[in-house]
Design a protein around this motif. Structure first.
Motif, PDB file in Angstrom:
ATOM      1  N   ASN A   1       0.841  -1.183   0.000  1.00 28.83           N
ATOM      2  CA  ASN A   1       0.000   0.000   0.000  1.00 28.83           C
ATOM      3  C   ASN A   1       0.878   1.235   0.000  1.00 28.83           C
ATOM      4  O   ASN A   1       2.096   1.155   0.207  1.00 28.83           O
ATOM      5  CB  ASN A   1      -0.963   0.011   1.192  1.00 28.83           C
ATOM      6  CG  ASN A   1      -0.254   0.042   2.536  1.00 28.83           C
ATOM      7  OD1 ASN A   1       0.493   0.976   2.825  1.00 28.83           O
ATOM      8  ND2 ASN A   1      -0.500  -0.957   3.362  1.00 28.83           N
ATOM      9  N   LEU A   2       0.251   2.377  -0.242  1.00 32.70           N
ATOM     10  CA  LEU A   2       0.965   3.636  -0.210  1.00 32.70           C
ATOM     11  C   LEU A   2       0.189   4.562   0.715  1.00 32.70           C
ATOM     12  O   LEU A   2      -1.049   4.601   0.676  1.00 32.70           O
ATOM     13  CB  LEU A   2       1.101   4.237  -1.613  1.00 32.70           C
ATOM     14  CG  LEU A   2       2.014   5.470  -1.681  1.00 32.70           C
ATOM     15  CD1 LEU A   2       2.947   5.385  -2.886  1.00 32.70           C
ATOM     16  CD2 LEU A   2       1.210   6.749  -1.711  1.00 32.70           C
ATOM     17  N   GLN A   3       0.916   5.294   1.531  1.00 31.58           N
ATOM     18  CA  GLN A   3       0.278   6.141   2.526  1.00 31.58           C
ATOM     19  C   GLN A   3       0.818   7.562   2.409  1.00 31.58           C
ATOM     20  O   GLN A   3       1.949   7.782   1.991  1.00 31.58           O
ATOM     21  CB  GLN A   3       0.590   5.590   3.927  1.00 31.58           C
ATOM     22  CG  GLN A   3       0.183   4.135   4.101  1.00 31.58           C
ATOM     23  CD  GLN A   3       0.623   3.557   5.432  1.00 31.58           C
ATOM     24  OE1 GLN A   3       0.791   4.262   6.414  1.00 31.58           O
ATOM     25  NE2 GLN A   3       0.812   2.234   5.480  1.00 31.58           N
ATOM     26  N   TRP A   4      -0.007   8.514   2.773  1.00 34.77           N
ATOM     27  CA  TRP A   4       0.402   9.915   2.815  1.00 34.77           C
ATOM     28  C   TRP A   4       0.314  10.415   4.258  1.00 34.77           C
ATOM     29  O   TRP A   4      -0.646  10.111   4.977  1.00 34.77           O
ATOM     30  CB  TRP A   4      -0.471  10.773   1.915  1.00 34.77           C
ATOM     31  CG  TRP A   4      -0.149  10.608   0.458  1.00 34.77           C
ATOM     32  CD1 TRP A   4      -0.688   9.703  -0.417  1.00 34.77           C
ATOM     33  CD2 TRP A   4       0.783  11.387  -0.298  1.00 34.77           C
ATOM     34  NE1 TRP A   4      -0.131   9.860  -1.665  1.00 34.77           N
ATOM     35  CE2 TRP A   4       0.763  10.886  -1.623  1.00 34.77           C
ATOM     36  CE3 TRP A   4       1.640  12.449   0.001  1.00 34.77           C
ATOM     37  CZ2 TRP A   4       1.564  11.423  -2.641  1.00 34.77           C
ATOM     38  CZ3 TRP A   4       2.425  12.977  -1.016  1.00 34.77           C
ATOM     39  CH2 TRP A   4       2.386  12.464  -2.318  1.00 34.77           C
ATOM     40  N   TYR A   5       1.341  11.195   4.631  1.00 33.19           N
ATOM     41  CA  TYR A   5       1.436  11.754   5.976  1.00 33.19           C
ATOM     42  C   TYR A   5       1.687  13.247   5.883  1.00 33.19           C
ATOM     43  O   TYR A   5       2.215  13.756   4.899  1.00 33.19           O
ATOM     44  CB  TYR A   5       2.600  11.110   6.745  1.00 33.19           C
ATOM     45  CG  TYR A   5       2.365   9.672   7.141  1.00 33.19           C
ATOM     46  CD1 TYR A   5       2.495   8.657   6.208  1.00 33.19           C
ATOM     47  CD2 TYR A   5       2.006   9.336   8.443  1.00 33.19           C
ATOM     48  CE1 TYR A   5       2.273   7.330   6.557  1.00 33.19           C
ATOM     49  CE2 TYR A   5       1.788   8.008   8.806  1.00 33.19           C
ATOM     50  CZ  TYR A   5       1.929   7.021   7.855  1.00 33.19           C
ATOM     51  OH  TYR A   5       1.711   5.708   8.207  1.00 33.19           O
ATOM     52  N   ARG A   6       1.350  13.904   6.965  1.00 38.06           N
ATOM     53  CA  ARG A   6       1.563  15.345   7.079  1.00 38.06           C
ATOM     54  C   ARG A   6       2.428  15.596   8.311  1.00 38.06           C
ATOM     55  O   ARG A   6       2.291  14.911   9.331  1.00 38.06           O
ATOM     56  CB  ARG A   6       0.200  16.007   7.229  1.00 38.06           C
ATOM     57  CG  ARG A   6       0.217  17.430   7.667  1.00 38.06           C
ATOM     58  CD  ARG A   6      -1.161  17.838   8.170  1.00 38.06           C
ATOM     59  NE  ARG A   6      -1.083  19.099   8.850  1.00 38.06           N
ATOM     60  CZ  ARG A   6      -1.749  20.183   8.480  1.00 38.06           C
ATOM     61  NH1 ARG A   6      -2.551  20.136   7.428  1.00 38.06           N
ATOM     62  NH2 ARG A   6      -1.615  21.295   9.146  1.00 38.06           N
ATOM     63  N   GLN A   7       3.314  16.603   8.200  1.00 40.03           N
ATOM     64  CA  GLN A   7       4.156  16.964   9.328  1.00 40.03           C
ATOM     65  C   GLN A   7       4.148  18.480   9.492  1.00 40.03           C
ATOM     66  O   GLN A   7       4.607  19.203   8.599  1.00 40.03           O
ATOM     67  CB  GLN A   7       5.593  16.474   9.133  1.00 40.03           C
ATOM     68  CG  GLN A   7       6.506  16.765  10.315  1.00 40.03           C
ATOM     69  CD  GLN A   7       7.930  16.338  10.082  1.00 40.03           C
ATOM     70  OE1 GLN A   7       8.439  16.433   8.971  1.00 40.03           O
ATOM     71  NE2 GLN A   7       8.591  15.839  11.132  1.00 40.03           N
ATOM     72  N   ASN A   8       3.671  18.935  10.619  1.00 41.94           N
ATOM     73  CA  ASN A   8       3.812  20.350  10.953  1.00 41.94           C
ATOM     74  C   ASN A   8       5.234  20.568  11.461  1.00 41.94           C
ATOM     75  O   ASN A   8       5.857  19.657  11.988  1.00 41.94           O
ATOM     76  CB  ASN A   8       2.785  20.750  12.001  1.00 41.94           C
ATOM     77  CG  ASN A   8       1.399  20.871  11.404  1.00 41.94           C
ATOM     78  OD1 ASN A   8       0.934  19.976  10.708  1.00 41.94           O
ATOM     79  ND2 ASN A   8       0.743  21.978  11.643  1.00 41.94           N
ATOM     80  N   SER A   9       5.706  21.777  11.324  1.00 43.36           N
ATOM     81  CA  SER A   9       7.111  22.086  11.555  1.00 43.36           C
ATOM     82  C   SER A   9       7.619  21.546  12.885  1.00 43.36           C
ATOM     83  O   SER A   9       7.078  21.853  13.946  1.00 43.36           O
ATOM     84  CB  SER A   9       7.291  23.609  11.520  1.00 43.36           C
ATOM     85  OG  SER A   9       8.641  23.938  11.741  1.00 43.36           O
ATOM     86  N   GLY A  10       8.664  20.705  12.808  1.00 41.85           N
ATOM     87  CA  GLY A  10       9.319  20.215  14.014  1.00 41.85           C
ATOM     88  C   GLY A  10       8.543  19.207  14.825  1.00 41.85           C
ATOM     89  O   GLY A  10       8.909  18.935  15.973  1.00 41.85           O
TER      90      GLY A  10
END
Lengths: 114, 112
Positions: free
Chosen positions: A31-40
């Motif tokens: 599978n392929l997943q997408w993630y989000r990262q807020n700064s730091g």
């Protein structure tokens, strides 16, 4: 390395516009997943698409997967300033037995301005 | 809510020191991962584990080792810290090989 790559590396748009990010990977995946990262901060999971799926939606997010091209795209519609973050794709690869790698790309930095 | 907790948010260590980074998850997840994140390089997998006492090398294991004595805890060990190991370290866990991963808040390690 099985690390994938996101394109573009950085994207700047105005609020209300759509943002499209692309991801390429190197090997066959589960599978392929997408993630989000807020700064730091740590990463937060957004959406998962399986290798036998071609498109998936979740709220303002739309993900496509093309296994023949080993690529995926993430579309964020009607973007908001709060969408400003880095976005990463990750692919899940099953090795022998129950071991399973989760490998991330290099990320796209999205800036949404008012 | 799933919680993945890393023992330190910021850490400063001297070259040559042995460094332990601890990660604890509270959802009985089988899989746990350690990554390092550097500007322009994204997240790179150091080690992962799919069960107690089981571990596998990721893409950049050199200079690191890991320990998983209990299911909820996955430790990353820098045997002899070097300045090129200055980085953000991220721990993650997941339920099984198909599902999403949950991340800790990260440990920013500086080796001087």
């Amino acid at each position: 390395s099985q690390q994938g790559e996101e394109d573009p590396q950085a994207l700047s748009i105005q609020e209300g516009e759509n943002a499209t990010m692309n991801c390429s990977y190197k090997t066959s995946i589960n599978n392929l997943q997408w993630y989000r990262q807020n700064s730091g901060r740590g990463l937060v999971h957004l959406i998962l698409i399986r290798s036998n799926e071609r498109e998936k939606h979740s709220g303002r997010l739309r993900v496509t997967l093309d296994t023949s091209k080993k690529s995926s795209s993430l579309l964020i519609t009607a973007s908001r300033a709060a969408d400003t973050a880095s976005y990463f794709c990750a692919n899940r690869i099953s090795n022998t037995g129950t071991a399973s790698k989760l490998t991330f790309g290099t990320g796209t930095r999205l800036q949404v301005t008012l | 809510d799933v919680k993945v907790t890393q023992s330190s948010r910021y850490l400063v260590k001297r070259t040559g020191e042995k460094v332990f980074l601890e990660c604890v998850q509270d959802m009985d997840h089988e899989n746990m991962f350690w990554y390092r994140q550097d500007p322009g390089l994204g997240l790179r997998l150091i080690y992962f584990s799919y069960d107690v006492k089981m571990k596998e090398k990721g893409d950049i294991p050199e200079g690191y080792s890991v320990s998983r004595e209990k299911k909820e805890r996955f430790s990353l060990i820098l045997e002899s810290a070097s300045t090129n190991q200055t980085s953000m370290y991220l721990c993650a866990s997941s339920q099984n090989r198909g599902t999403e991963a949950f991340f800790g808040q990260g440990t920013r390690l500086t080796v001087v």
